[in-house]
Design a protein around this motif. Structure first.
Motif, PDB file in Angstrom:
ATOM      1  N   SER A  16       0.811  -1.209   0.000  1.00 53.69           N
ATOM      2  CA  SER A  16       0.000   0.000   0.000  1.00 53.69           C
ATOM      3  C   SER A  16       0.845   1.261   0.000  1.00 53.69           C
ATOM      4  O   SER A  16       0.407   2.303  -0.458  1.00 53.69           O
ATOM      5  CB  SER A  16      -0.934  -0.007   1.218  1.00 53.69           C
ATOM      6  OG  SER A  16      -0.169  -0.130   2.400  1.00 53.69           O
ATOM      7  N   SER A  17       2.084   1.194   0.494  1.00 46.77           N
ATOM      8  CA  SER A  17       2.912   2.390   0.593  1.00 46.77           C
ATOM      9  C   SER A  17       3.739   2.654  -0.651  1.00 46.77           C
ATOM     10  O   SER A  17       4.383   3.681  -0.747  1.00 46.77           O
ATOM     11  CB  SER A  17       3.864   2.264   1.789  1.00 46.77           C
ATOM     12  OG  SER A  17       4.736   1.161   1.603  1.00 46.77           O
ATOM     13  N   TYR A  18       3.687   1.739  -1.607  1.00 44.84           N
ATOM     14  CA  TYR A  18       4.541   1.896  -2.790  1.00 44.84           C
ATOM     15  C   TYR A  18       3.819   2.700  -3.853  1.00 44.84           C
ATOM     16  O   TYR A  18       2.673   2.410  -4.217  1.00 44.84           O
ATOM     17  CB  TYR A  18       4.917   0.534  -3.366  1.00 44.84           C
ATOM     18  CG  TYR A  18       5.733   0.646  -4.637  1.00 44.84           C
ATOM     19  CD1 TYR A  18       7.054   1.055  -4.601  1.00 44.84           C
ATOM     20  CD2 TYR A  18       5.160   0.364  -5.872  1.00 44.84           C
ATOM     21  CE1 TYR A  18       7.808   1.166  -5.760  1.00 44.84           C
ATOM     22  CE2 TYR A  18       5.902   0.468  -7.040  1.00 44.84           C
ATOM     23  CZ  TYR A  18       7.220   0.864  -6.976  1.00 44.84           C
ATOM     24  OH  TYR A  18       7.949   0.975  -8.117  1.00 44.84           O
ATOM     25  N   THR A  19       4.472   3.723  -4.379  1.00 45.58           N
ATOM     26  CA  THR A  19       3.934   4.526  -5.468  1.00 45.58           C
ATOM     27  C   THR A  19       4.885   4.444  -6.654  1.00 45.58           C
ATOM     28  O   THR A  19       6.031   4.902  -6.561  1.00 45.58           O
ATOM     29  CB  THR A  19       3.777   5.997  -5.041  1.00 45.58           C
ATOM     30  OG1 THR A  19       2.938   6.041  -3.888  1.00 45.58           O
ATOM     31  CG2 THR A  19       3.174   6.810  -6.168  1.00 45.58           C
ATOM     32  N   PRO A  20       4.445   3.883  -7.782  1.00 43.96           N
ATOM     33  CA  PRO A  20       5.336   3.766  -8.937  1.00 43.96           C
ATOM     34  C   PRO A  20       5.793   5.136  -9.424  1.00 43.96           C
ATOM     35  O   PRO A  20       5.036   6.098  -9.413  1.00 43.96           O
ATOM     36  CB  PRO A  20       4.465   3.055  -9.985  1.00 43.96           C
ATOM     37  CG  PRO A  20       3.361   2.409  -9.205  1.00 43.96           C
ATOM     38  CD  PRO A  20       3.135   3.292  -8.032  1.00 43.96           C
ATOM     39  N   PHE A  81       2.331 -10.536 -17.741  1.00 37.32           N
ATOM     40  CA  PHE A  81       2.822 -10.285 -16.379  1.00 37.32           C
ATOM     41  C   PHE A  81       4.148  -9.529 -16.409  1.00 37.32           C
ATOM     42  O   PHE A  81       4.378  -8.617 -15.619  1.00 37.32           O
ATOM     43  CB  PHE A  81       2.992 -11.604 -15.626  1.00 37.32           C
ATOM     44  CG  PHE A  81       1.700 -12.301 -15.307  1.00 37.32           C
ATOM     45  CD1 PHE A  81       0.951 -11.925 -14.206  1.00 37.32           C
ATOM     46  CD2 PHE A  81       1.232 -13.317 -16.114  1.00 37.32           C
ATOM     47  CE1 PHE A  81      -0.236 -12.554 -13.897  1.00 37.32           C
ATOM     48  CE2 PHE A  81       0.044 -13.961 -15.829  1.00 37.32           C
ATOM     49  CZ  PHE A  81      -0.698 -13.582 -14.721  1.00 37.32           C
ATOM     50  N   PHE A  82       5.014  -9.926 -17.357  1.00 38.74           N
ATOM     51  CA  PHE A  82       6.312  -9.271 -17.449  1.00 38.74           C
ATOM     52  C   PHE A  82       6.180  -7.863 -18.023  1.00 38.74           C
ATOM     53  O   PHE A  82       6.951  -6.969 -17.682  1.00 38.74           O
ATOM     54  CB  PHE A  82       7.267 -10.108 -18.290  1.00 38.74           C
ATOM     55  CG  PHE A  82       7.492 -11.473 -17.734  1.00 38.74           C
ATOM     56  CD1 PHE A  82       8.024 -11.637 -16.466  1.00 38.74           C
ATOM     57  CD2 PHE A  82       7.137 -12.604 -18.450  1.00 38.74           C
ATOM     58  CE1 PHE A  82       8.214 -12.895 -15.930  1.00 38.74           C
ATOM     59  CE2 PHE A  82       7.324 -13.867 -17.923  1.00 38.74           C
ATOM     60  CZ  PHE A  82       7.866 -14.012 -16.660  1.00 38.74           C
ATOM     61  N   ALA A  83       5.197  -7.672 -18.905  1.00 36.42           N
ATOM     62  CA  ALA A  83       4.962  -6.335 -19.438  1.00 36.42           C
ATOM     63  C   ALA A  83       4.520  -5.386 -18.329  1.00 36.42           C
ATOM     64  O   ALA A  83       4.994  -4.244 -18.233  1.00 36.42           O
ATOM     65  CB  ALA A  83       3.916  -6.397 -20.549  1.00 36.42           C
ATOM     66  N   VAL A  84       3.617  -5.854 -17.463  1.00 36.67           N
ATOM     67  CA  VAL A  84       3.184  -5.043 -16.323  1.00 36.67           C
ATOM     68  C   VAL A  84       4.355  -4.799 -15.375  1.00 36.67           C
ATOM     69  O   VAL A  84       4.535  -3.690 -14.847  1.00 36.67           O
ATOM     70  CB  VAL A  84       2.020  -5.735 -15.594  1.00 36.67           C
ATOM     71  CG1 VAL A  84       1.670  -4.985 -14.311  1.00 36.67           C
ATOM     72  CG2 VAL A  84       0.806  -5.823 -16.505  1.00 36.67           C
ATOM     73  N   TYR A  85       5.134  -5.824 -15.168  1.00 36.83           N
ATOM     74  CA  TYR A  85       6.327  -5.727 -14.314  1.00 36.83           C
ATOM     75  C   TYR A  85       7.268  -4.617 -14.792  1.00 36.83           C
ATOM     76  O   TYR A  85       7.778  -3.814 -14.005  1.00 36.83           O
ATOM     77  CB  TYR A  85       6.996  -7.093 -14.305  1.00 36.83           C
ATOM     78  CG  TYR A  85       8.477  -7.150 -14.042  1.00 36.83           C
ATOM     79  CD1 TYR A  85       8.979  -6.972 -12.760  1.00 36.83           C
ATOM     80  CD2 TYR A  85       9.365  -7.440 -15.069  1.00 36.83           C
ATOM     81  CE1 TYR A  85      10.332  -7.066 -12.521  1.00 36.83           C
ATOM     82  CE2 TYR A  85      10.711  -7.529 -14.840  1.00 36.83           C
ATOM     83  CZ  TYR A  85      11.200  -7.334 -13.562  1.00 36.83           C
ATOM     84  OH  TYR A  85      12.538  -7.429 -13.334  1.00 36.83           O
ATOM     85  N   VAL A  86       7.457  -4.517 -16.093  1.00 36.16           N
ATOM     86  CA  VAL A  86       8.324  -3.475 -16.653  1.00 36.16           C
ATOM     87  C   VAL A  86       7.668  -2.108 -16.505  1.00 36.16           C
ATOM     88  O   VAL A  86       8.318  -1.117 -16.137  1.00 36.16           O
ATOM     89  CB  VAL A  86       8.636  -3.779 -18.134  1.00 36.16           C
ATOM     90  CG1 VAL A  86       9.373  -2.615 -18.779  1.00 36.16           C
ATOM     91  CG2 VAL A  86       9.467  -5.052 -18.255  1.00 36.16           C
ATOM     92  N   LEU A  87       6.363  -2.025 -16.780  1.00 29.45           N
ATOM     93  CA  LEU A  87       5.665  -0.741 -16.691  1.00 29.45           C
ATOM     94  C   LEU A  87       5.692  -0.163 -15.281  1.00 29.45           C
ATOM     95  O   LEU A  87       5.702   1.059 -15.096  1.00 29.45           O
ATOM     96  CB  LEU A  87       4.206  -0.914 -17.142  1.00 29.45           C
ATOM     97  CG  LEU A  87       3.953  -0.931 -18.651  1.00 29.45           C
ATOM     98  CD1 LEU A  87       2.491  -1.234 -18.926  1.00 29.45           C
ATOM     99  CD2 LEU A  87       4.369   0.387 -19.298  1.00 29.45           C
ATOM    100  N   LEU A  88       5.693  -1.035 -14.268  1.00 30.94           N
ATOM    101  CA  LEU A  88       5.706  -0.575 -12.878  1.00 30.94           C
ATOM    102  C   LEU A  88       7.116  -0.285 -12.377  1.00 30.94           C
ATOM    103  O   LEU A  88       7.330  -0.146 -11.163  1.00 30.94           O
ATOM    104  CB  LEU A  88       5.040  -1.619 -11.978  1.00 30.94           C
ATOM    105  CG  LEU A  88       3.540  -1.813 -12.179  1.00 30.94           C
ATOM    106  CD1 LEU A  88       3.007  -2.894 -11.249  1.00 30.94           C
ATOM    107  CD2 LEU A  88       2.786  -0.502 -11.959  1.00 30.94           C
TER     108      LEU A  88
END
Length: 335
Positions: A16-20, A81-88
């Motif tokens: 909850s505390s993480y902001t990309p 999943f990896f695409a989202v991982y990179v975007l974040l």
């Protein structure tokens, strides 16, 4: 992907505390490329599964390639999943269970596809050098047993991810998915750190030997012998077979070498510059995705029948669509 320090999905309780941070242009471009690869792989592998599974007569050869393409299709489904991982910004938001499961599935897909390609090369070798045995013993039930064995062995070799993979909170509340090889859960003792390194080295060596070196040597040896036999019969340099064999060997080597180089470097991450490790991570991610999504194009050339069946099947679908449409709009039709 499989990393020692990866921004993998945080669990809701600790995330909850993480902001990309703002999406970088390179991250955005990489994600777009991954999504495009996913769409191509989904369509291409799906069509191959449709033709091989439903439209072609079941033979040992179609059974081999049906399961190889299934491995690639399986891997393709994980690319988003990896695409989202990179975007974040290398932060994953799917929890500890997915941290374990996703990496286990990736490993299973890798081992299964590698073992099946090795079986195919052995099959080609036996066909050309032991034709009598080939005709007597090469049956579909025999091939099915081998395929089941491949999946079971692949799962056994991938099981360590279920035990050693875990998530941790790092700087800024970011969650990473890591391999924790410290079996005693004490990262401060020199003895356990030495044991951790030995466990890590043992897993890497098993993965490298069984997942790359031995299969690659077997594939090269088998296709070299097949090529020599074909050359004796004046066939090796005149048609598709040699080109297909060469393409499969080169594709196998280029697709999986960066993967194992990256994991080998992680054993010496203090000596290897971070920029080199990061670059190799990017290379192996895209070669793995490319292999899963575009290698099946080679299978068009496995036999002339595949392309013929593919074209006939599409033509049949188009005809059926038109017939249904015309019959549904005919005078006197219901609805």
């Amino acid at each position: 992907m499989d990393q020692d320090i990866t921004t993998f999905p945080p669990t809701p309780e600790v995330n909850s505390s993480y902001t990309p941070t703002a999406v970088k242009a390179t991250h955005l471009a990489s994600a777009i490329l991954l999504f495009a690869t996913f769409l191509v792989g989904l369509l291409g592998n799906g069509l191959y599964l449709w033709v091989l599974g439903l439209k072609m007569r079941r033979t040992v050869t179609t059974l081999w390639f049906l399961h190889v393409v299934s491995c690639y299709f399986f891997f393709t489904l994980m690319i988003p999943f990896f695409a989202v991982y990179v975007l974040l910004g290398f932060h994953w938001a799917f929890g500890t269970a997915m941290c374990k499961l996703l990496n286990t599935c990736i490993s299973m897909g890798m081992f299964s596809s590698v073992f099946l390609l090795t079986l195919i090369s052995l099959d080609r070798y036996i066909l050309t050098h032991h034709p009598v045995w080939f005709r007597r013993h090469r049956t579909i039930p025999w091939a099915r047993k081998l395929v089941v064995g491949v999946w079971l062995v692949s799962f056994a070799l991938s099981a360590p991810y279920l035990a050693f993979r875990e998530t941790r909170v790092v700087d800024g509340g970011r969650i990473v998915c890591i391999n924790n090889y410290d079996v005693f859960s004490d990262w401060t003792m020199a003895e356990t750190q030495g044991l951790e390194r030995r466990v890590h080295l043992a897993i890497f060596m098993v993965r490298f030997l069984l997942g790359f070196l031995l299969p690659f040597c077997t594939i090269v040896a088998c296709y070299s012998r097949v090529g020599l036999k074909m050359k004796e019969k004046k066939l090796a340099w005149t048609g598709k077979p040699f080109k297909v064999m060469l393409a499969m060997v080169v594709s196998f080597f280029l697709s999986w070498l960066p993967y194992h180089l990256y994991h080998g470097m992680k054993l010496y991450r203090k000596e290897v510059p971070e920029s080199v490790s990061a670059a190799l991570l990017i290379i192996y991610t895209f070669t793995s995705c490319f292999n899963a999504c575009f290698t099946p194009i080679l299978y068009i050339f496995v036999g002339e029948k595949f392309w013929q069946v593919f074209r006939m099947s599409l033509l049949t679908l188009v005809k059926a669509a038109f017939v249904d449409d015309l019959s549904g709009s005919a005078p006197g039709s219901s609805g």
